[in-house]
Design a protein around this motif. Structure first.
Motif, short mmCIF file in Angstrom:
data_model
loop_
_atom_site.label_atom_id
_atom_site.label_comp_id
_atom_site.label_asym_id
_atom_site.label_seq_id
_atom_site.Cartn_x
_atom_site.Cartn_y
_atom_site.Cartn_z
N ASP A 63 -1.58 -9.68 1.83
CA ASP A 63 -1.38 -8.55 0.93
C ASP A 63 -2.42 -7.45 1.17
OD1 ASP A 63 0.84 -9.72 -0.17
OD2 ASP A 63 -0.16 -10.37 -2.01
N THR A 64 -3.65 -7.84 1.47
CA THR A 64 -4.69 -6.85 1.77
C THR A 64 -4.33 -6.06 3.02
OG1 THR A 64 -6.41 -8.20 0.73
CG2 THR A 64 -7.13 -6.52 2.31
N VAL A 65 -3.93 -6.77 4.06
CA VAL A 65 -3.54 -6.10 5.31
C VAL A 65 -2.34 -5.19 5.07
CG1 VAL A 65 -2.63 -6.45 7.65
CG2 VAL A 65 -4.53 -7.86 6.81
N ARG A 66 -1.36 -5.68 4.33
CA ARG A 66 -0.19 -4.86 4.04
C ARG A 66 -0.56 -3.62 3.24
NH1 ARG A 66 4.12 -6.79 1.09
NH2 ARG A 66 5.17 -4.96 1.90
N ALA A 67 -1.46 -3.76 2.26
CA ALA A 67 -1.86 -2.61 1.44
C ALA A 67 -2.58 -1.57 2.28
CB ALA A 67 -2.74 -3.08 0.29
N ILE A 68 -3.37 -2.02 3.23
CA ILE A 68 -4.15 -1.10 4.07
C ILE A 68 -3.29 -0.45 5.14
CG2 ILE A 68 -6.00 -1.01 5.80
CD1 ILE A 68 -7.38 -3.25 4.14
N THR A 69 -2.42 -1.24 5.76
CA THR A 69 -1.66 -0.74 6.91
C THR A 69 -0.26 -0.28 6.57
OG1 THR A 69 -0.78 -2.94 7.45
CG2 THR A 69 -2.90 -2.31 8.46
N GLU A 70 0.25 -0.73 5.43
CA GLU A 70 1.62 -0.43 4.99
C GLU A 70 2.68 -0.98 5.93
OE1 GLU A 70 1.86 3.76 4.07
OE2 GLU A 70 0.25 3.62 2.60
N VAL A 71 2.37 -2.09 6.63
CA VAL A 71 3.37 -2.75 7.46
C VAL A 71 4.27 -3.60 6.58
CG1 VAL A 71 1.91 -2.83 9.52
CG2 VAL A 71 1.97 -4.80 7.98
N LYS A 72 5.41 -3.99 7.13
CA LYS A 72 6.29 -4.91 6.44
C LYS A 72 5.59 -6.26 6.32
CE LYS A 72 10.63 -2.94 8.02
NZ LYS A 72 11.86 -3.17 8.79
N GLY A 73 6.02 -7.03 5.35
CA GLY A 73 5.48 -8.38 5.19
C GLY A 73 6.02 -9.30 6.26
N PRO A 74 5.45 -10.52 6.36
CA PRO A 74 5.87 -11.46 7.38
C PRO A 74 7.35 -11.86 7.29
CG PRO A 74 4.08 -12.37 6.06
CD PRO A 74 4.37 -11.01 5.54
N ASN A 75 7.94 -11.70 6.12
CA ASN A 75 9.36 -11.99 5.95
C ASN A 75 10.19 -10.72 5.84
OD1 ASN A 75 9.05 -14.83 5.93
ND2 ASN A 75 8.34 -14.71 3.82
N GLY A 76 9.61 -9.61 6.30
CA GLY A 76 10.32 -8.34 6.26
C GLY A 76 10.22 -7.60 4.95
N GLU A 77 9.32 -8.03 4.05
CA GLU A 77 9.17 -7.37 2.77
C GLU A 77 8.77 -5.91 2.96
OE1 GLU A 77 7.36 -11.54 2.32
OE2 GLU A 77 7.26 -9.93 3.76
N THR A 78 9.44 -5.05 2.22
CA THR A 78 9.14 -3.63 2.31
C THR A 78 8.57 -3.07 1.02
OG1 THR A 78 11.41 -3.08 1.70
CG2 THR A 78 10.90 -3.19 4.07
#
Length: 128
Positions: A77-92
């Motif tokens: 979640d930290t990486v996603r919040a910083i980078t705004e990439v999709k989650g490992p299961n494609g979460e947007t």
């Protein structure tokens, strides 16, 4: 962000689920690869690294599973919040930063338990 580097040691006799987790931990838990992907801005590589972390989390044996979930989910979640990439299961959906703040405030105990387990059971050193 939680960052770990690892140095692998020999594995001792464990149950097969523990063996699978320890094998994955020693061969796949490489936060430096995630850091390089973030530094390069390589969204595809970041997502692959997050998927690898999630796979590791899913392999965790019952005695460490809840701590692995806490640590790895907070990292993802930290990486996603910083980078705004999709989650490992494609979460947007964007990461709920209030929930992330709460998770990060409580992650240190689980991180220490995971590190101790890796050291004691898997003979793998996780370092900050």
């Amino acid at each position: 962000m939680i960052a770990f580097a690892l140095s692998a040691g020999m594995l001792s006799g464990c149950s097969s689920q523990t063996d699978d987790f320890c094998d994955a931990l020693s061969s796949q838990f490489d936060m430096s690869g995630l850091q390089r992907a973030i530094d390069a801005g390589d969204d595809a590589a970041i997502t692959r690294q997050l998927q690898q972390l999630q796979n590791l989390r899913d392999l965790a044996p019952p005695e460490i599973h809840s701590d692995a979930v806490i640590v790895i989910d907070a990292t993802v979640d930290t990486v996603r919040a910083i980078t705004e990439v999709k989650g490992p299961n494609g979460e947007t959906m964007p990461v709920d930063t209030t929930k992330l703040d709460d998770a990060l405030a409580n992650v240190s105990v689980s991180a220490q338990k995971l590190s101790n387990y890796a050291d004691r059971i898997c003979h793998v050193k996780l370092r900050r």
